[in-house]
Structure formats: C-alpha cells, structure tokens
Write a protein that holds these residues in place. Structure first.
Motif, PDB file in Angstrom:
ATOM      1  N   CYS A   1     -19.864 -14.013 -22.603  1.00  0.00           N
ATOM      2  CA  CYS A   1     -19.518 -14.285 -21.313  1.00  0.00           C
ATOM      3  C   CYS A   1     -19.167 -15.855 -21.012  1.00  0.00           C
ATOM      4  N   LEU A   2     -20.038 -16.770 -21.583  1.00  0.00           N
ATOM      5  CA  LEU A   2     -19.822 -18.248 -21.455  1.00  0.00           C
ATOM      6  C   LEU A   2     -18.489 -18.618 -21.998  1.00  0.00           C
ATOM      7  N   ALA A   3     -18.357 -18.235 -23.182  1.00  0.00           N
ATOM      8  CA  ALA A   3     -17.058 -18.399 -23.817  1.00  0.00           C
ATOM      9  C   ALA A   3     -15.849 -18.127 -23.016  1.00  0.00           C
ATOM     10  N   ALA A   4     -15.612 -16.741 -22.491  1.00  0.00           N
ATOM     11  CA  ALA A   4     -14.726 -16.250 -21.814  1.00  0.00           C
ATOM     12  C   ALA A   4     -14.401 -17.246 -20.486  1.00  0.00           C
ATOM     13  N   ALA A   5     -15.325 -17.645 -19.992  1.00  0.00           N
ATOM     14  CA  ALA A   5     -15.237 -18.172 -18.679  1.00  0.00           C
ATOM     15  C   ALA A   5     -14.866 -19.690 -18.670  1.00  0.00           C
ATOM     16  N   LEU A   6     -15.370 -20.223 -19.846  1.00  0.00           N
ATOM     17  CA  LEU A   6     -15.126 -21.854 -20.139  1.00  0.00           C
ATOM     18  C   LEU A   6     -13.452 -22.314 -19.535  1.00  0.00           C
ATOM     19  N   PRO A   7     -12.683 -21.703 -20.002  1.00  0.00           N
ATOM     20  CA  PRO A   7     -11.194 -21.929 -19.805  1.00  0.00           C
ATOM     21  C   PRO A   7     -10.705 -21.876 -18.509  1.00  0.00           C
ATOM     22  N   ILE A   8     -11.628 -21.120 -17.643  1.00  0.00           N
ATOM     23  CA  ILE A   8     -10.910 -20.740 -16.212  1.00  0.00           C
ATOM     24  C   ILE A   8     -10.985 -22.146 -15.221  1.00  0.00           C
ATOM     25  N   GLN A   9     -11.808 -23.165 -15.418  1.00  0.00           N
ATOM     26  CA  GLN A   9     -11.721 -24.083 -14.391  1.00  0.00           C
ATOM     27  C   GLN A   9     -11.961 -25.354 -15.451  1.00  0.00           C
ATOM     28  N   SER A  10     -12.054 -25.386 -16.608  1.00  0.00           N
ATOM     29  CA  SER A  10     -11.797 -26.641 -17.567  1.00  0.00           C
ATOM     30  C   SER A  10     -10.721 -27.713 -17.254  1.00  0.00           C
TER      31      SER A  10
ATOM     32  N   VAL B   1     -13.843  -8.185 -27.687  1.00  0.00           N
ATOM     33  CA  VAL B   1     -13.406  -8.717 -28.647  1.00  0.00           C
ATOM     34  C   VAL B   1     -11.808  -9.019 -28.338  1.00  0.00           C
ATOM     35  N   ILE B   2     -10.894  -8.167 -27.910  1.00  0.00           N
ATOM     36  CA  ILE B   2      -9.465  -8.821 -27.621  1.00  0.00           C
ATOM     37  C   ILE B   2      -9.243  -9.949 -26.499  1.00  0.00           C
ATOM     38  N   SER B   3     -10.443  -9.903 -25.634  1.00  0.00           N
ATOM     39  CA  SER B   3     -10.534 -10.985 -24.658  1.00  0.00           C
ATOM     40  C   SER B   3     -10.864 -12.286 -25.306  1.00  0.00           C
ATOM     41  N   ILE B   4     -11.832 -12.263 -26.214  1.00  0.00           N
ATOM     42  CA  ILE B   4     -12.150 -13.721 -26.683  1.00  0.00           C
ATOM     43  C   ILE B   4     -10.969 -14.063 -27.982  1.00  0.00           C
ATOM     44  N   LEU B   5     -10.492 -13.158 -28.488  1.00  0.00           N
ATOM     45  CA  LEU B   5      -9.226 -13.514 -29.052  1.00  0.00           C
ATOM     46  C   LEU B   5      -8.466 -14.287 -28.446  1.00  0.00           C
TER      47      LEU B   5
ATOM     48  N   LEU C   1      -0.723 -15.792 -19.670  1.00  0.00           N
ATOM     49  CA  LEU C   1      -1.120 -14.722 -20.627  1.00  0.00           C
ATOM     50  C   LEU C   1      -2.562 -14.737 -21.069  1.00  0.00           C
ATOM     51  N   LEU C   2      -3.168 -16.203 -20.713  1.00  0.00           N
ATOM     52  CA  LEU C   2      -4.558 -15.930 -21.010  1.00  0.00           C
ATOM     53  C   LEU C   2      -5.056 -14.908 -20.083  1.00  0.00           C
ATOM     54  N   GLY C   3      -4.863 -15.150 -18.657  1.00  0.00           N
ATOM     55  CA  GLY C   3      -5.345 -14.334 -17.557  1.00  0.00           C
ATOM     56  C   GLY C   3      -5.007 -12.803 -17.932  1.00  0.00           C
ATOM     57  N   LEU C   4      -4.029 -12.581 -18.336  1.00  0.00           N
ATOM     58  CA  LEU C   4      -3.241 -11.299 -18.725  1.00  0.00           C
ATOM     59  C   LEU C   4      -4.286 -10.599 -19.648  1.00  0.00           C
ATOM     60  N   LEU C   5      -4.402 -11.163 -20.631  1.00  0.00           N
ATOM     61  CA  LEU C   5      -5.113 -10.619 -21.971  1.00  0.00           C
ATOM     62  C   LEU C   5      -6.698 -10.725 -21.856  1.00  0.00           C
ATOM     63  N   CYS C   6      -7.226 -11.745 -21.001  1.00  0.00           N
ATOM     64  CA  CYS C   6      -8.564 -11.789 -21.252  1.00  0.00           C
ATOM     65  C   CYS C   6      -9.299 -10.956 -20.079  1.00  0.00           C
TER      66      CYS C   6
ATOM     67  N   VAL D   1     -11.878 -27.576 -28.067  1.00  0.00           N
ATOM     68  CA  VAL D   1     -13.392 -27.198 -28.362  1.00  0.00           C
ATOM     69  C   VAL D   1     -13.814 -26.096 -27.826  1.00  0.00           C
ATOM     70  N   ILE D   2     -13.135 -25.904 -26.768  1.00  0.00           N
ATOM     71  CA  ILE D   2     -13.369 -24.405 -26.232  1.00  0.00           C
ATOM     72  C   ILE D   2     -13.050 -23.411 -26.784  1.00  0.00           C
ATOM     73  N   SER D   3     -11.668 -23.456 -27.567  1.00  0.00           N
ATOM     74  CA  SER D   3     -11.424 -22.248 -28.475  1.00  0.00           C
ATOM     75  C   SER D   3     -12.424 -22.324 -29.746  1.00  0.00           C
ATOM     76  N   VAL D   4     -12.808 -23.207 -30.251  1.00  0.00           N
ATOM     77  CA  VAL D   4     -13.790 -23.120 -31.282  1.00  0.00           C
ATOM     78  C   VAL D   4     -15.156 -22.427 -30.845  1.00  0.00           C
ATOM     79  N   LEU D   5     -15.732 -22.713 -29.619  1.00  0.00           N
ATOM     80  CA  LEU D   5     -16.621 -22.064 -28.946  1.00  0.00           C
ATOM     81  C   LEU D   5     -16.431 -20.524 -29.023  1.00  0.00           C
ATOM     82  N   ALA D   6     -15.154 -20.316 -28.345  1.00  0.00           N
ATOM     83  CA  ALA D   6     -14.803 -18.968 -28.317  1.00  0.00           C
ATOM     84  C   ALA D   6     -14.886 -17.874 -29.787  1.00  0.00           C
ATOM     85  N   ALA D   7     -14.297 -18.895 -30.723  1.00  0.00           N
ATOM     86  CA  ALA D   7     -14.249 -18.340 -32.091  1.00  0.00           C
ATOM     87  C   ALA D   7     -15.639 -17.934 -32.558  1.00  0.00           C
ATOM     88  N   GLY D   8     -16.688 -18.820 -32.265  1.00  0.00           N
ATOM     89  CA  GLY D   8     -17.913 -18.525 -32.552  1.00  0.00           C
ATOM     90  C   GLY D   8     -18.440 -17.312 -31.890  1.00  0.00           C
ATOM     91  N   SER D   9     -18.318 -17.265 -30.615  1.00  0.00           N
ATOM     92  CA  SER D   9     -18.708 -15.752 -29.776  1.00  0.00           C
ATOM     93  C   SER D   9     -18.111 -14.807 -30.435  1.00  0.00           C
TER      94      SER D   9
END
Length: 533
Positions: free
Chosen positions: A63-72, A129-133, A157-162, A234-242
């Motif tokens: 949930c942290l990884a998915a929410a990080l891009p929203i307001q970064s 899984v799809i959302s994190i990808l 597209l980020l909002g559409l697929l997450c 950096v956020i994408s790397v964290l998302a890949a780890g999650s």
C-alpha cells in the motif's frame, strides 16, 4: 474442526448429529473447501490466534508503494511545469499544474469500479500485482517526460491501471481474524498517510539533483538531463521491491463455483451448521452494484469521505504551489526541499497522533464527534495561512511546520472515521465493489480538486488586489467553504448511523488494538473479541 473451536455454533450442531451424519458433514465441508484459496486462508486465520504481523507488513509495504506516486510530484510540479515551457506567464503555471495533478484521479475514477469487480471475480492478489507493476512502469515514464502532454498521459495511465485502493481495503479485512480487521484497515490508512508524506519528501529532496547536489550528479548525466527522473526512479525501485513481496501474499477470495457445493452450503445453513457471516454472504451474493447504491449507510459515509477528500487534495495542490511561488504573488518563496521537509515533519507527527492520541479521543467521544471539532479547527487554521506571508526566516518555517502538522492531524481524524463507517455498511463479498464505488466517487472529487485548485490559484495570483479581499485570502476562503459543507453533512438526517453497536464494536476493537500495540496491554476482555459485523 480444531479443538479451539469447540464452542462455535458449528461444533454445537455437530454434537447433535449422529456419527454417520457428522462424518458426512465433515467430509462435505472439506470437499467444499478443496482448492479454494479463500477457504484455505480462512482456516489458517482461525488456527492462528495472534495478529498476522507478516501479512500485515506485506500489505503495509504494498500500500505504501502504490500510494507514493500520488503526491510525490507536488513539491516540484511548479518547477516542472515551468521547465516544460507550457505556461506563457508565471501566473499561469498553477493553471497547467492543476491538470497534471488531476489526470491521475481522473484515470482512477474511470477504472475504480471495474477493478473492484475484477478483484471480486478473479481475486485480490492479481489486482494488487497489476497495480504495482503499473506504478513501476508509468511512474518511471512520468519522470522521463519531455513534454507537457507526455506528463499528462503517463499520469493518466498510472491512475487508470493502479486499481489497488479499493481491493486492498477489502484484502486487509479478509487476511486476518475478525478481531484484527480494524487493525488491518487502520494499517491501510496509516500507510497511505505516511506515503502521502514520504512521497512529497522524496520529490522535494531528489528533484533537480544536478542543481542541488552537483558533486554527485552532473548536468550531462541522465539525472541532469531529466531533472525530475530521480524521485520517480527511487519510487519505482521501491515499488518493484514491493512487487516481489506480493509473492508471499495469500489469496483471500473464495472460489465456490460448483453447484453441488452451493447446495451443500445451503443444507448446512438450514441445519444451523453455518455461522452468521456465511448466511450474510449467501444473502449478499445476488446483490448488484445498483443495490449497493441504495445502501444509504454506505453512500452517506462515501459522500462525506468524498467531500473531505476534495478538500484535502485541493489543499495539498494549493499549499504546494503557494509555498514555492514568489513573494510578489503573496507566496512564501520556499524551495522544494523546504516543502518536502514540512510534509515529512507533519507526516511523522500524524503517525504519532494516530497511534497515541486519536485512540483516546475516539474512545471517549465516538467515531463521529472527534472529526466535527477537527473540521472547525481546520477552518480556523486555514484562515490564518494568508497572513504567514508577513513572516520570514526561522519564524516562518517553524509556524508553517506547526500549521501543516495540525492540518494533517485533522485530516487523519476524518479519514479514519469515514473508513470505519464505510466498512461496517457492507459484508465481505460486497467490499470489493463497495470500495470500488467509494474510490470512483472519491476519485471524481479528487480529479476535480487539483484542476479547480490550480485554476483558482492562477486566478488569485492575477487578482492580488482590486477586489473586496486580496486574492490569496479569497483562495483560502473558497477552500474553507468545502470544509463547511462537509461539517454540515456530518449531522442527521444526512449521515445515517442505524447500526451503532456495529460501529462501536469496530471502533472499540480498533482503539484497543492500537493502544495494545503501544502500551503492551492484554489480554483483552471477551466482549472486545466479538465478531465485527
């Protein structure tokens, strides 16, 4: 059945059955659940009396990884729009920035209900899984944007697929025993609250690294040529780890497609060999999204949540633009690093507040009363913002940190209460679609909020004087009007609370679990372990 469940209704009925019938009943129950991941997880949860810390940790990380891009992007969005050279005048930057912020929520509005239906049909885990990808791919592309329209498309597209927001709430309440559901939901809320602070902090400190850290990054490097790529990377790397952590996430959806199994379930229910939750599940299987829209308990809580979500999103957009804009336009002339620091400090304060202060407030005042004073105090606080332009140096930074901390504490109070109200209004099988409806409506409001806030901000900078109030004061006055509307809607007859015992049961369990994690108390009285309806 396990020995620890001898006092359950199913065990009591089994004692009354003849041995042969009891054996057939047990065989049918095992056959019913064979190959069903939801049943397997449910049995594992029943056998495990404690809190599923590892599953909760995975949920928190995802949930942290998915929410990080929203307001970064908000700390550097003003500078990004300026560098993309789409605005003809400096006062127009806010106008274009608002639409970049809005496209994510617009995409989420379109896809929220389909994602909820997808999660209810194919499972929570594939949706996660799809959302994190999607975060990994499209957040990276956003950082590489070279034109304004590329930034718009990648955010959309980020909002559409997450589509993780709705299903993750349902998942958090299904991966554990009933007495731990409130803790699971609170973890989703707290992880998002932390992400909405860590994200802007990452954006504020890592944007334009070649200018801020010339000894580490050169102008010729990829981070110099794409000054806003590093925070996204950096956020994408964290998302890949999650995404790797998703391997260990168990599926919680029940897959019962055999008609014979359904008939056996029905016979067992008639014999009294099913508990109350199973009966509710059967009754709700035929309900559609249309029926959920008629559930006023749900819809009143969702609408209230939408109003305050619009306010919070518009506030963040306005605050981020106002804080970095020039003094000649009644801004604070702060840097992106300053804004990142302010949001990081307020985020840590909100975490402490959620764990140590809010539980005691809600324990004595209930789930609704605390956020009415929070809304009133938020209105009074925002009314002071325009006068902060008269301060400079350390005084300004100290005051803006305190104000941001208080504002986020008020928002956290409202968010927790709304989430409790929403999740007590539906059963498990409806939560995916119900949260999809909630996310859809909330995203509609959030899609409007940045665009409207950006337009209003741009208008305010062009009308600093000449009206009955300065433009910046009108800006925060309009923002306060949204809070006033939300405050009015917390009263009857709009807000429907017919099942007070259910809400208080959920709230009490949430408060005691949170307090127990801090004070190490326990065990809790038996009445706190009652099923959460």
């Amino acid at each position: 059945m396990a020995g620890g469940e001898e006092g359950s209704p199913a065990a009591a009925v089994a004692l009354l059955l003849p041995p042969a019938r009891e054996e057939r009943s047990s065989s049918r129950r095992r056959r019913c659940r064979e190959g069903c991941p939801g049943c397997r997880q449910e049995e594992a949860s029943k056998a495990r009396a404690g809190v599923p810390y590892l599953d909760f940790f995975y949920i928190w990380v995802v949930c942290l990884a998915a929410a990080l891009p929203i307001q970064s992007l908000f700390p550097y969005l003003y500078f990004m729009i300026r560098d993309l050279k789409i605005a003809k005048e400096e006062q127009d930057i806010g106008f274009y920035a608002g639409f970049v912020g809005a496209t994510y929520f617009l995409g989420r509005t379109i896809s929220a209900v389909p994602w909820g239906m997808f999660a209810d049909k194919y499972g929570r885990k594939p949706c996660i899984v799809i959302s994190i990808l999607a975060v990994v791919v499209f957040n990276t592309l956003f950082g590489l944007s070279t034109t304004y329209w590329m930034a718009i498309v990648t955010r959309g597209l980020l909002g559409l697929l997450c589509g993780i927001l709705g299903p993750i709430k349902a998942y958090a309440s299904e991966v554990c025993r009933k007495e731990h559901q409130a803790l699971g939901i609170s973890l989703v809320t707290s992880s998002r609250a932390i992400a909405l602070v860590i994200g802007p902090a990452i954006g504020g400190f890592l944007a334009q690294p070649a200018k801020k850290y010339p000894n580490l990054f050169s102008e010729e490097s990829i981070f110099g040529r794409f000054p806003y790529f590093l925070p996204c990377f950096v956020i994408s790397v964290l998302a890949a780890g999650s995404c790797i952590a998703c391997i260990w996430l168990p599926e919680t959806l029940h897959f019962h497609n055999d008609d014979k199994v359904e008939a056996i379930d029905e016979l067992e229910a008639q014999a009294g060999d099913s508990d109350l939750d199973a009966q509710k599940a059967k009754e709700s299987r035929g309900e559609s999204t249309k029926n959920l829209l008629k559930n006023w308990q749900l819809m009143s809580a969702v609408i209230l949540y939408c109003i305050f979500s619009l306010h919070d999103t518009a506030y963040l957009e306005i605050f981020s633009l106002w804080a970095v804009s020039s003094r000649k336009f009644q801004g604070l002339s702060l840097t992106s690093q300053d804004v990142g620091t302010v949001l990081a400090v307020s985020g840590f304060g909100v975490l402490v507040y959620q764990l140590a202060i809010y539980p005691f407030l809600a324990k004595y005042f209930g789930p609704i009363k605390p956020f009415r004073p929070a809304a009133v105090l938020s209105i009074l606080l925002l009314a002071t913002y325009p006068f902060m332009t008269n301060l400079h140096g350390p005084e300004l930074k100290i005051l803006i940190n305190i104000a941001s901390l208080l504002k986020n504490m008020f928002a956290a109070t409202i968010t927790i209460a709304c989430n409790i109200l929403q999740n007590t209004a539906v059963t498990q099988e409806q939560r995916g679609v119900a949260n999809g409806i909630s996310v859809t409506l909330m995203s509609m409001f959030k899609a409007v909020a940045p665009a409207a806030a950006g337009i209003l901000f741009s208008w305010a900078q062009k009308h600093i004087s000449g009206l009955f109030l300065p433009g910046d004061q009108i800006l925060f006055l309009m923002l306060n009007m949204v809070s006033v509307i939300g405050l009015v809607l917390t009263f009857k007859p709009f807000l429907s609370l017919p099942n007070a015992m259910s809400i208080m049961s959920l709230l009490q369990t949430f408060l005691h679990l949170m307090a127990g994690s801090i004070l190490k108390r326990g065990p809790w009285p038996l009445y706190l372990k009652a099923p959460l309806e």
